[in-house]
Write an enzyme that holds these catalytic residues in place. Structure first.
Site, PDB file in Angstrom:
ATOM      1  N   HIS A 164       0.826  -1.211   0.000  1.00 24.91           N
ATOM      2  CA  HIS A 164       0.000   0.000   0.000  1.00 24.91           C
ATOM      3  C   HIS A 164       0.862   1.263   0.000  1.00 24.91           C
ATOM      4  CE1 HIS A 164       0.900   0.947   4.207  1.00 24.91           C
ATOM      5  NE2 HIS A 164       0.730  -0.339   4.468  1.00 24.91           N
ATOM      6  N   GLY A 172      -1.094  -2.471  12.375  1.00 21.39           N
ATOM      7  CA  GLY A 172      -1.262  -3.770  11.746  1.00 21.39           C
ATOM      8  C   GLY A 172      -2.669  -3.862  11.199  1.00 21.39           C
ATOM      9  N   ARG A 207      -6.199   1.373   3.556  1.00 24.85           N
ATOM     10  CA  ARG A 207      -4.966   1.785   2.883  1.00 24.85           C
ATOM     11  C   ARG A 207      -4.647   0.933   1.666  1.00 24.85           C
ATOM     12  NH1 ARG A 207      -3.810  -0.263   8.047  1.00 24.85           N
ATOM     13  NH2 ARG A 207      -2.092  -1.757   8.309  1.00 24.85           N
ATOM     14  N   GLU A 244      -2.215  -7.067   7.042  1.00 27.08           N
ATOM     15  CA  GLU A 244      -0.932  -6.944   7.735  1.00 27.08           C
ATOM     16  C   GLU A 244      -0.914  -7.890   8.942  1.00 27.08           C
ATOM     17  OE1 GLU A 244       2.081  -6.672   7.978  1.00 27.08           O
ATOM     18  OE2 GLU A 244       2.482  -4.519   7.758  1.00 27.08           O
ATOM     19  N   ASN A 295      -1.078  -8.957  12.623  1.00 24.92           N
ATOM     20  CA  ASN A 295      -1.785  -8.363  13.755  1.00 24.92           C
ATOM     21  C   ASN A 295      -0.763  -7.956  14.817  1.00 24.92           C
ATOM     22  OD1 ASN A 295      -3.391  -7.772  16.012  1.00 24.92           O
ATOM     23  ND2 ASN A 295      -4.891  -9.347  15.498  1.00 24.92           N
ATOM     24  N   GLY A 309       3.378  -4.298   4.378  1.00 23.05           N
ATOM     25  CA  GLY A 309       4.816  -4.478   4.430  1.00 23.05           C
ATOM     26  C   GLY A 309       5.334  -5.658   5.221  1.00 23.05           C
TER      27      GLY A 309
END
Length: 346
Positions: free
Chosen positions: A9, A22, A58, A82, A84, A151
């Site tokens: 993102h 996250g 995002r 993402e 957590n 990421g």
């Protein structure tokens, strides 16, 4: 065979304000929207047959770079989320570094050893994420798809697909915002052709990582801003540095290296249609190095939790106005600036 462009993102609030996000549903920043335009340009002549993203704002917003110009639907999948962050969610990275330096190191360098309350393990991330990738691959055999994700989860997945054991994933690169990786899938086998390419950002001068230093540190430890309630000792320290400390309002002390570096005053009693910032000050010794940006995240956090979707402040000083306009504030009336922090399309 299915070709999968796996894309991180665009720059979001957690990246800019240096807080751990996250599953927290953060917004895209002004620079993030510029990155989305650069990504759209990069893919202008690339055939894409389907677009997927995690269900968070995002990624869904970044995916517009590809699915909107092509008139394609967007398919969302929570399996692409993402990692957590558990009890780390929405807390400043510097605060976490000071509180749990070992766990911070593990998160960046030995994620297989990272353990915090409510946080996901490497195995949990891989179980849900690889299942989603393989399902997407099977649904689109012979096609090319774009998948938008996050990421830390992508770093775990890409390292694993490259054949690395969990203890070596921390030696792999951190992907920039909107960095592109290319995968090829045949059946359940997924190969990494290349990863973390951010040339479109470098060409446009829009790289997030190029403006940050944390990822260059060998121990991956944050050295930045954190926050504290205003005490009598901190008040005296701020006054000695030239602060005009307000007597009322919700006061947040900006800290750096265990010293008072600034002060933010919020006026929740005025928060009807908007949350007001009464005072936003950083000591001269701490100005520069982008330290004035992160406290905006605490303002957003305070008012968003109270159901407010706009920030306002009176700012007549031209140089100060330029700073805030750079980070999403827009002229409203007279000297008043406003920033939207809600989730509706703008």
């Amino acid at each position: 065979m299915t070709r999968i462009y796996l894309i991180r993102h665009a720059e979001a609030e957690g990246n800019l304000y240096r807080v751990a996000h996250g599953h927290y549903d953060s917004l895209i920043t002004d620079r993030g929207y510029q990155q989305i335009k650069a990504l759209e340009k990069r893919f202008a002549d690339v055939q894409i047959d389907a677009v997927y993203s995690s269900d968070l704002f995002r990624t869904r917003t970044t995916a517009k770079a590809i699915y909107v110009p092509r008139g394609l639907p967007l398919h969302t999948d929570a399996g692409l989320r993402e990692i957590n962050m558990g009890i780390w969610e929405d807390r400043p990275w510097q605060e976490l570094t000071m509180e749990s330096p070992d766990q911070m190191y593990y998160f960046n360098r030995r994620v297989d050893q990272w353990q915090i309350e409510g946080g996901e393990s490497v195995a949990q991330v891989l179980d849900r994420y690889l299942a989603s990738l393989r399902r997407i691959s099977h649904e689109n055999d012979g096609k090319t798809v774009a998948v938008f994700s996050h990421g830390a989860a992508m770093r775990i997945v890409l390292g694993t697909l490259q054949g690395l054991p969990p203890e070596q994933i921390g030696n792999t690169p951190h992907g920039d915002n909107t960095a592109v990786s290319l995968l090829e899938a045949e059946g359940d086998v997924i190969r990494v052709i290349y990863r973390d390419d951010n040339q479109h950002l470098l060409d446009a001068g829009l790289s997030t990582l190029a403006k940050q230093r944390w990822w260059k540190d060998a121990k991956m430890l944050e050295k930045g801003i954190y926050y504290a309630p205003l005490t009598d000792d901190l008040r005296r320290e701020l006054i000695e540095q030239g602060a005009d400390v307000p007597a009322a309002g919700h006061l947040i002390t900006v800290m750096y290296d265990r010293h008072a570096a600034g002060l933010v005053q919020l006026l929740p009693e005025k928060a009807q249609s908007a949350g007001w910032i009464g005072y936003y000050w950083l000591a001269p010794a701490y100005r520069g190095h982008h330290r004035g940006i992160a406290p905006l995240g605490q303002v957003v956090k305070f008012y968003r939790a109270r159901g407010v979707d706009r920030l306002r402040m009176d700012c007549a000083d031209e140089s100060t106005r330029c700073f805030f306009e750079k980070f999403g504030f827009r002229p409203l009336t007279g000297s008043t600036l406003e920033k939207y922090i809600g989730y509706e399309e703008q």
